[in-house]
Design an enzyme around this catalytic site. Structure first.
Site, short mmCIF file in Angstrom:
data_model
loop_
_atom_site.label_atom_id
_atom_site.label_comp_id
_atom_site.label_asym_id
_atom_site.label_seq_id
_atom_site.Cartn_x
_atom_site.Cartn_y
_atom_site.Cartn_z
N GLU A 1 -3.67 -0.65 40.23
CA GLU A 1 -2.59 -0.13 41.08
C GLU A 1 -3.10 0.10 42.50
OE1 GLU A 1 0.66 3.55 41.00
OE2 GLU A 1 -1.19 3.73 39.87
N LYS B 1 7.83 -0.27 41.18
CA LYS B 1 7.66 0.82 40.21
C LYS B 1 8.95 1.60 40.04
CE LYS B 1 4.23 4.47 39.27
NZ LYS B 1 2.97 5.06 39.80
N CYS C 1 1.50 1.97 36.21
CA CYS C 1 1.00 3.32 35.93
C CYS C 1 2.01 4.20 35.19
CB CYS C 1 0.50 3.97 37.21
SG CYS C 1 -0.67 5.33 36.92
#
Length: 284
Positions: free
Chosen positions: A33, A106, A143
């Protein structure tokens, strides 16, 4: 990888590892990330927005050139500047010919001590759509996305063959002794559960090194559709490489037919924030 101190140094370091991966036969190479800089979210600091870049930009152009040269797929997570005042935590997938195969932004944005991502990132607006590449169809989350079974399921139902979760997760110094082992175990366990529940391959590359008040724990993993950890890293920089036989997906799913036995007629409550019984009503 650990933070190398500058964007150019991070691109150079990533390129070194990508070349080494390709020399060992890797076809799909996923970076951590926000691979091209430090993890910026330990505080709410407007100066950190200077780390962001557009798409295309310096990092994606470098990765596209490398993907074409080596004929590999590169999954490159960056801090995206989409427009004035509009920023995302984003992955760009470069196909083996250097073209852009797809983008993921994300969806789940955390706001925890030292992970103040809501200050920086607008939630993604592209949904959980797999990205087709030369070698496999990739479901790419980032994540915090990896904690949500709904996201993994939607990627799988849309035909993803490999789930990838580039990550930057670690210990807060004062919490490590008491909670550290359990936190890392939970992180790996939830991703193994995604593999089992969906009968799918999964890879999670995590940042390493100490940055201010965070110690990134590495421990990257590659997981089989049976939930087996077929490769695991430690807290040092390095590579994880595994052969992911995509034919195993059908074998596992026919022996563990979770997709066959899903009661899609009974899951409407998943679209609610909370299933109150009886439903809450406001007076008047």
């Amino acid at each position: 990888m650990k933070d190398a101190g500058s964007k150019s140094a991070m691109i150079e370091n990533a390129s070194k590892w990508i070349r080494e991966s390709a020399s060992q036969g890797a076809q799909i190479i996923c970076l951590q990330e926000l691979f091209n800089g430090p993890y910026p979210c330990q505080s709410e600091d407007h100066r950190m927005f200077d780390l962001a870049e557009t798409i295309p930009g310096e990092s994606t152009e470098a990765m596209a050139k490398l993907a074409k040269e080596l004929e590999v797929v590169i999954v490159a997570p960056i801090f995206e500047k989409r427009g004035p005042g509009l920023y995302h935590n984003t992955v760009v997938v470069l196909d083996a010919d250097g073209s852009m195969a797809g983008v993921y932004r994300k969806m789940h944005i955390p706001d925890d001590p030292l992970f103040y991502e809501k200050f920086y990132f607008t939630p993604g607006d592209l949904g959980f759509r797999p990205i087709q590449t030369r070698f496999a169809k990739l479901g790419v989350g980032i994540c915090w996305d990896q904690w949500f079974p709904e996201a993994a399921r939607l990627f799988a139902l849309a035909g993803a063959e490999i789930l990838l979760y580039p990550t930057a997760i670690g210990w807060i110094h004062e919490e490590k002794e008491e909670f550290g082992a359990g936190q890392r175990s939970a992180w790996q366990t939830t991703m193994r559960a995604h593999s089992i529940a969906n009968g799918i391959w999964l890879g999670a590359p995590n940042r390493v090194g100490i940055e201010d008040n965070l110690e990134f724990w590495g421990s990257s993993i590659i997981v089989s559709p049976r939930g087996e950890v077929v490769a695991e890293g430690d807290q040092s920089e390095g590579l994880l490489i595994a052969d992911c036989n995509l034919d195993e997906i059908d074998v596992v799913r026919t022996h563990w037919p979770f997709l066959r036995d899903r009661r899609i007629d009974a899951y409407g409550g998943l679209l609610n924030r909370w299933n109150d019984d009886p439903p809450f009503t406001r007076p008047g």
